[in-house]
Enzyme design. Structure first.
Site, PDB file in Angstrom:
ATOM      1  N   TYR A 241     122.092   4.214 144.245  1.00 15.80           N
ATOM      2  CA  TYR A 241     123.503   3.647 144.492  1.00 15.80           C
ATOM      3  C   TYR A 241     123.245   2.497 145.465  1.00 15.80           C
ATOM      4  O   TYR A 241     124.158   1.579 145.759  1.00 15.80           O
ATOM      5  CB  TYR A 241     124.383   4.705 144.951  1.00 15.80           C
ATOM      6  CG  TYR A 241     124.794   5.666 143.925  1.00 15.80           C
ATOM      7  CD1 TYR A 241     124.727   5.715 142.660  1.00 15.80           C
ATOM      8  CD2 TYR A 241     125.239   7.178 144.647  1.00 15.80           C
ATOM      9  CE1 TYR A 241     125.002   6.695 141.935  1.00 15.80           C
ATOM     10  CE2 TYR A 241     125.629   7.990 143.649  1.00 15.80           C
ATOM     11  CZ  TYR A 241     125.420   7.970 142.525  1.00 15.80           C
ATOM     12  OH  TYR A 241     125.766   9.055 141.415  1.00 15.80           O
TER      13      TYR A 241
ATOM     14  N   SER B  96     132.933  13.208 138.333  1.00 12.69           N
ATOM     15  CA  SER B  96     133.784  12.584 137.543  1.00 12.69           C
ATOM     16  C   SER B  96     134.580  13.352 136.740  1.00 12.69           C
ATOM     17  O   SER B  96     135.020  12.860 135.672  1.00 12.69           O
ATOM     18  CB  SER B  96     133.090  11.490 136.432  1.00 12.69           C
ATOM     19  OG  SER B  96     131.977  10.761 137.063  1.00 12.69           O
ATOM     20  N   PRO B  97     135.255  14.061 137.668  1.00  6.86           N
ATOM     21  CA  PRO B  97     136.251  15.186 137.015  1.00  6.86           C
ATOM     22  C   PRO B  97     137.681  14.451 136.520  1.00  6.86           C
ATOM     23  O   PRO B  97     138.357  14.835 135.634  1.00  6.86           O
ATOM     24  CB  PRO B  97     136.672  16.271 138.001  1.00  6.86           C
ATOM     25  CG  PRO B  97     136.265  15.338 139.428  1.00  6.86           C
ATOM     26  CD  PRO B  97     135.241  14.583 139.022  1.00  6.86           C
TER      27      PRO B  97
ATOM     28  N   GLY C 247     137.956   7.591 136.707  1.00  5.36           N
ATOM     29  CA  GLY C 247     139.323   7.080 136.883  1.00  5.36           C
ATOM     30  C   GLY C 247     140.236   6.934 135.842  1.00  5.36           C
ATOM     31  O   GLY C 247     141.388   6.435 136.247  1.00  5.36           O
TER      32      GLY C 247
END
Length: 288
Positions: free
Chosen positions: A54, A199-200, A204
């Site tokens: 990242y 990433s539930p 987005g």
């Protein structure tokens, strides 16, 4: 086996993914990195997640500051960008030498003496996972990490890795639009490994009322419970996780204190069995 600050006794409500944290937020009341970390701790979100790839471990370290003893600090290694700068230009290195070099770099950037949880970020086609995990276990013996994790792996990888050294957590996406990890749940429960569900909200995409297969039922349920579509999507992961045999820790990512509070509110939404069945039916139909 569960995950919490400094111990593995009590799972946090959910974690905080910091992939998009940038220096641009300093001084912004809603996006100040140190303010975000403090707000997370204040509401019980104590698992902070970043990664070498990242490019923001130094920023995360500055944002954590004096709060180090109040959090579970997690990072990942093994995925490296190519020189072209294209999103698809990346590779995996998971050999023992890379393991040793990567942890030293992460600790230096984060300005800490150990990580609470250290993940292999992606399975390698070149290095047997047993070799990678053996090198990670040596980091634990040296006091540089407290626990081992895996991400972007197969069930076979998990079993082979766990036979070398206990794996504490596996991080994979779990959302209404990505449910493949549900096949992992029985094995994770059997081995006592927590699922950290990144990433539930579908990176987005589930925040919006159009553009995905579950948009209509999400919008309908959201209107009824007084929430957003994204909150309902996150609530679905929380409820399905609570019903799983093992430990599930949702890991929504945000750089906003406002969104952090919205995500915590989502953890308290109770969807009805009819709501759950409707959402399940739509996604199962899409997978058929």
């Amino acid at each position: 086996m569960t995950i919490a600050p400094k111990t593995l006794d009590d799972a946090p409500i959910q974690g905080l993914g910091l992939m998009r944290l940038t220096d641009n937020g300093w001084g912004d009341a809603d996006r100040d990195p140190a303010g975000l970390v403090q707000a997370a701790i204040d509401v019980g979100v104590t698992m902070l997640d970043t990664a070498e790839m990242y490019g923001n471990e130094g920023l995360v370290g500055r944002a954590v500051g004096t709060n180090r003893d109040h959090i579970t600090l997690c990072s990942k290694f093994g995925v490296y960008r190519g020189s072209s700068g294209r999103p698809d230009d990346w590779g995996v290195r998971a050999d023992p030498a890379t393991v040793r070099a990567a942890i030293d770099g992460s600790l230096r950037r984060l300005n800490v003496d150990h990580l609470d949880l250290y993940y292999l970020h992606h399975r390698s086609e070149d290095t047997p996972i047993e070799e990678t995990v053996k090198a990670m276990a040596e980091l634990r013996e040296a006091g540089k990490i407290r626990a081992l994790g895996l991400s972007n792996v197969t069930l076979d990888d998990i079993r082979r890795a766990h036979a070398v050294h206990p794996i504490t957590a596996v991080q994979e996406q779990w959302s209404l639009t990505q449910r493949d990890v549900e096949l992992f749940l029985p094995t994770l429960a059997e081995l006592g490994i927590a699922l950290v569900a990144h990433s539930p909200m579908g990176h987005g995409s589930l925040n919006h009322s159009t553009g995905n297969l579950v948009a209509r039922p999400l919008a309908r349920i959201a209107s009824r419970v007084g929430a957003t579509a994204g909150q309902v999507a996150l609530a679905w992961v929380h409820q399905r996780g609570r019903g799983a045999a093992g430990t599930v820790i949702p890991l929504p990512g945000t750089t906003s204190i406002t969104h952090l509070h919205a995500n915590i509110a989502a953890s308290r939404i109770e969807l009805s069995e009819t709501d759950l069945a409707q959402l399940d039916a739509v996604t199962e139909q899409a997978r058929a």
